[in-house]
Scaffold this motif. Sequence first.
Motif, PDB file in Angstrom:
ATOM      1  N   ASN A 188       0.863  -1.185   0.000  1.00 18.72           N
ATOM      2  CA  ASN A 188       0.000   0.000   0.000  1.00 18.72           C
ATOM      3  C   ASN A 188       0.903   1.240   0.000  1.00 18.72           C
ATOM      4  N   PRO A 189       1.211   1.771  -1.189  1.00 19.90           N
ATOM      5  CA  PRO A 189       2.115   2.923  -1.279  1.00 19.90           C
ATOM      6  C   PRO A 189       1.659   4.121  -0.455  1.00 19.90           C
ATOM      7  N   HIS A 190       0.332   4.287  -0.333  1.00 17.52           N
ATOM      8  CA  HIS A 190      -0.190   5.416   0.443  1.00 17.52           C
ATOM      9  C   HIS A 190       0.227   5.299   1.909  1.00 17.52           C
ATOM     10  N   ALA A 191       0.139   4.082   2.451  1.00 18.39           N
ATOM     11  CA  ALA A 191       0.531   3.851   3.850  1.00 18.39           C
ATOM     12  C   ALA A 191       2.032   4.053   4.030  1.00 18.39           C
ATOM     13  N   ILE A 192       2.804   3.589   3.048  1.00 18.14           N
ATOM     14  CA  ILE A 192       4.257   3.744   3.119  1.00 18.14           C
ATOM     15  C   ILE A 192       4.642   5.223   3.100  1.00 18.14           C
ATOM     16  N   LEU A 193       3.987   5.978   2.214  1.00 15.82           N
ATOM     17  CA  LEU A 193       4.277   7.414   2.132  1.00 15.82           C
ATOM     18  C   LEU A 193       3.905   8.131   3.420  1.00 15.82           C
ATOM     19  N   ASP A 194       2.809   7.699   4.043  1.00 13.88           N
ATOM     20  CA  ASP A 194       2.403   8.284   5.330  1.00 13.88           C
ATOM     21  C   ASP A 194       3.477   8.049   6.384  1.00 13.88           C
TER      22      ASP A 194
END
Length: 204
Positions: free
Chosen positions: A122-128
């Motif tokens: 989940n790239p969004h979670a990683i970026l967060d």
Amino acid sequence: MFIAIVHGIVLAFGLILPLGAQNVFVFQQGALQPRLYQALPVVITAALCDTLLIALAVIGVSVVVFTIPMLQMCLYLIGFCFLVYMGWSVWNTSSSTDAKEQREFMPARKQILFACSVSLLNPHAILDTIGVIGTNSLQYNGVEKLAFTLACIIVSWLWFIGLALLGKMLGKLDTNGKWMNRINKASAVMIWLVSLYIAYQLVV
């Protein structure tokens, strides 16, 4: 050091509290597994994945993933495909009383695989994690940075244990499986929404 610990706790809760594919999957497995200990694979895997992401964010290694376009695209594509499949699998999970005898509970290997997918694909979670925890850790050094990092990690472990316990409590109360069927559908929709977000990131 006390300030660093409180800072880490507050930040970790802020990141982990919003409803996401990882949270709903841990909750669902806590509710569906016949014994709480059988949900330990998903709890431990999700917590270990978060521990890895937090550690990499603090030391700055995870930023490398998003500075290599081809690597980033591969991560998005794999994440999209796996989450679509996972959503389909969760959607078709039955929790009704009539199906209880025939129902096959998700084995440990599948729990681990799915937990890894919603945590690491989940790239969004990683970026967060990089943007919030990684950035905030820059203001600390030495023991304070270690205390900040450990506070974030401990919150993550406690949160996933608590989610599984909460799921088990609901599973015991929901004797006819009606609410769990609704949770399964909601979980699948949540997972598909994450996959759609990833697909959007691929085309923009």
